[in-house]
Design an enzyme around this catalytic site. Sequence first.
Site, PDB file in Angstrom:
ATOM      1  CG  ASP A  34      -2.075   0.794   0.941  1.00  0.00           C
ATOM      2  OD1 ASP A  34      -3.177  -0.035   1.136  1.00  0.00           O
ATOM      3  OD2 ASP A  34      -2.151   2.028   0.792  1.00  0.00           O
ATOM      4  NE  ARG A  89     -20.422  -1.621  -8.166  1.00  0.00           N
ATOM      5  CZ  ARG A  89     -21.678  -1.959  -7.834  1.00  0.00           C
ATOM      6  NH1 ARG A  89     -22.792  -1.090  -8.545  1.00  0.00           N
ATOM      7  NH2 ARG A  89     -22.011  -2.835  -6.915  1.00  0.00           N
ATOM      8  NE  ARG A 152     -23.051  -7.900  -2.613  1.00  0.00           N
ATOM      9  CZ  ARG A 152     -22.123  -7.067  -3.219  1.00  0.00           C
ATOM     10  NH1 ARG A 152     -22.326  -6.812  -4.296  1.00  0.00           N
ATOM     11  NH2 ARG A 152     -21.341  -6.357  -2.247  1.00  0.00           N
ATOM     12  CG  HIS A 176     -19.323  -4.819 -10.305  1.00  0.00           C
ATOM     13  ND1 HIS A 176     -20.103  -5.813  -9.808  1.00  0.00           N
ATOM     14  CD2 HIS A 176     -18.794  -3.996  -9.488  1.00  0.00           C
ATOM     15  CE1 HIS A 176     -20.000  -5.453  -8.490  1.00  0.00           C
ATOM     16  NE2 HIS A 176     -19.333  -4.375  -8.100  1.00  0.00           N
TER      17      HIS A 176
HETATM   18  P1  A3D Z   1     -10.184   0.877   0.952  1.00  0.00           P
HETATM   19  O1  A3D Z   1     -10.220  -0.123   2.386  1.00  0.00           O
HETATM   20  O2  A3D Z   1     -10.431   2.426   1.039  1.00  0.00           O
HETATM   21  O3  A3D Z   1      -8.553   0.460   0.573  1.00  0.00           O
HETATM   22  C1  A3D Z   1      -8.075   0.892  -0.473  1.00  0.00           C
HETATM   23  C2  A3D Z   1      -6.531   1.052  -0.237  1.00  0.00           C
HETATM   24  O4  A3D Z   1      -5.835   1.435  -1.526  1.00  0.00           O
HETATM   25  C3  A3D Z   1      -6.460   2.117   0.784  1.00  0.00           C
HETATM   26  O5  A3D Z   1      -5.604   1.253   1.995  1.00  0.00           O
HETATM   27  C4  A3D Z   1      -5.360   3.254   0.203  1.00  0.00           C
HETATM   28  O6  A3D Z   1      -4.429   3.694   0.702  1.00  0.00           O
HETATM   29  C5  A3D Z   1      -4.913   2.273  -1.018  1.00  0.00           C
HETATM   30  N1  A3D Z   1      -4.150   2.912  -2.282  1.00  0.00           N
HETATM   31  C6  A3D Z   1      -4.836   4.179  -2.814  1.00  0.00           C
HETATM   32  N2  A3D Z   1      -3.814   4.382  -3.805  1.00  0.00           N
HETATM   33  C7  A3D Z   1      -3.118   3.645  -4.143  1.00  0.00           C
HETATM   34  C8  A3D Z   1      -2.076   3.361  -4.829  1.00  0.00           C
HETATM   35  N3  A3D Z   1      -1.704   4.182  -5.701  1.00  0.00           N
HETATM   36  N4  A3D Z   1      -1.208   2.224  -4.623  1.00  0.00           N
HETATM   37  C9  A3D Z   1      -1.358   1.369  -3.684  1.00  0.00           C
HETATM   38  N5  A3D Z   1      -2.414   1.392  -2.854  1.00  0.00           N
HETATM   39  C10 A3D Z   1      -3.368   2.514  -3.024  1.00  0.00           C
HETATM   40  O7  A3D Z   1     -11.134   0.378  -0.020  1.00  0.00           O
HETATM   41  P2  A3D Z   1     -11.470  -1.288   0.054  1.00  0.00           P
HETATM   42  O8  A3D Z   1     -10.490  -1.996   0.187  1.00  0.00           O
HETATM   43  O9  A3D Z   1     -13.033  -1.319   0.818  1.00  0.00           O
HETATM   44  O10 A3D Z   1     -12.018  -1.182  -1.698  1.00  0.00           O
HETATM   45  C11 A3D Z   1     -11.258  -1.233  -2.566  1.00  0.00           C
HETATM   46  C12 A3D Z   1     -11.590  -1.250  -4.006  1.00  0.00           C
HETATM   47  O11 A3D Z   1     -12.604  -2.208  -4.438  1.00  0.00           O
HETATM   48  C13 A3D Z   1     -12.624   0.049  -4.162  1.00  0.00           C
HETATM   49  O12 A3D Z   1     -12.363   0.776  -5.526  1.00  0.00           O
HETATM   50  C14 A3D Z   1     -14.050  -0.518  -4.212  1.00  0.00           C
HETATM   51  O13 A3D Z   1     -14.955   0.385  -4.981  1.00  0.00           O
HETATM   52  C15 A3D Z   1     -13.756  -1.438  -4.855  1.00  0.00           C
HETATM   53  N6  A3D Z   1     -14.737  -2.749  -4.713  1.00  0.00           N
HETATM   54  C16 A3D Z   1     -15.093  -3.465  -5.766  1.00  0.00           C
HETATM   55  C17 A3D Z   1     -16.219  -4.438  -5.503  1.00  0.00           C
HETATM   56  C18 A3D Z   1     -16.310  -5.441  -6.618  1.00  0.00           C
HETATM   57  O14 A3D Z   1     -17.264  -6.343  -6.802  1.00  0.00           O
HETATM   58  C19 A3D Z   1     -15.584  -5.078  -8.387  1.00  0.00           C
HETATM   59  C20 A3D Z   1     -16.681  -4.688  -4.200  1.00  0.00           C
HETATM   60  C21 A3D Z   1     -16.563  -4.032  -3.322  1.00  0.00           C
HETATM   61  C22 A3D Z   1     -15.446  -2.899  -3.484  1.00  0.00           C
END
Ligand code: A3D
EC number: 1.1.1.37
Length: 320
Positions: A34, A89, A152, A176
């Site tokens: 990260d 999204r 889901r 999605h």
């Molecule tokens: P979150 O807990 O915010 O984690 C994202 C992490 O990415 C954070 O720790 C940030 O520091 C890190 N980050 C930001 N920029 C960078 C970078 N340039 N390089 C490396 N790390 C970085 O989010 P999350 O874990 O809850 O969700 C992550 C992503 O998944 C988001 O875009 C959500 O919208 C997506 N998501 C997708 C689905 C699908 O079904 C496709 C479902 C749920 C979430």
Amino acid sequence: MARAKIALIGAGMIGGTLAHLAALKELGDVVLFDIADGIPQGKSLDMAEAGPVEKYDAKLKGTTDYADIADADVCIVTAGVARKPGMSRDDLLGINLKVMKSVGEGIKAHAPNAFVICITNPLDAMVWALQKFSGLPANKVCGMAGVLDSARFSHFLAEEFDVSVKDINTFVLGGHGDTMVPLQRYSTVAGIPLPDLVDMGWTTQDKLDAIIQRTRDGGAEIVGLLKTGSAYYAPASSAIEMAIAYLKDQKRVLPCAAYVEDAFGIKDIYVGVPTVIGAGGIEKIVEISLNKDEQAMFDNSVEAVAGLVAACKEIDGSLS
Ligand code: A3D
């Protein structure tokens, strides 16, 4: 044989859950990357300290240095920003496109042979951009969405029918987003298609329609409840299922966002389709036949994805 190496790019809510699942299932050694210094190191150390209790043999390392993902077998990408209530999204596109550029370059430089699973939203456009930025072969870069959307759908059906989730098999295709296409004809309980279950009086078409809408809104429902972010347990489980299919050459038939060169009447786009995942990555796209209504819904969904891809090209000229 050496242990597999699993690199998780993004150590947030999904990244941390992925690391925990990978360790609990002993899929290999885990590197958590990260840009937020301290988070990947802290989460990794915490999970390493759970190892003696859970009795898993897995090394966990947290890092802010891409060199540490060297030669990873699997990379799962969650880096970027997640939704807050009121956001779609698609609102994440501009920020997360920049993130995909740096992640793609990091993977290209250090883990060019990995099987890459993207989770970052808006999913279909981000996986497309990640493949372009990384330059990895299209069969080695895919996106997780269909497994989650189908899970889901299955969960809601299991509740409606009061039967085990184990006996339910569902298929959700397309992008999605709000336009995703839950396929009733291909979704079954113990092999019985949903339309037959309506005929048998197990449910009504109205109830099924409501479940389909709830599936489409599944992500937003969780965002609305959590208020601080989006779903992470089920997304992590879904991506781990895909990683296992690759690492163990299982040839699982799973819906995922894959590169479609020419199938389903569409060309040259990433979108949710049924695939076979094995040691070759996305080994096959399973071109099921769609009736007129299903094809129309799928085309509508593909159009929405194409719009997001066009927006990516406008933002970053190197992608056109
Ligand atoms: P979150 O807990 O915010 O984690 C994202 C992490 O990415 C954070 O720790 C940030 O520091 C890190 N980050 C930001 N920029 C960078 C970078 N340039 N390089 C490396 N790390 C970085 O989010 P999350 O874990 O809850 O969700 C992550 C992503 O998944 C988001 O875009 C959500 O919208 C997506 N998501 C997708 C689905 C699908 O079904 C496709 C479902 C749920 C979430």
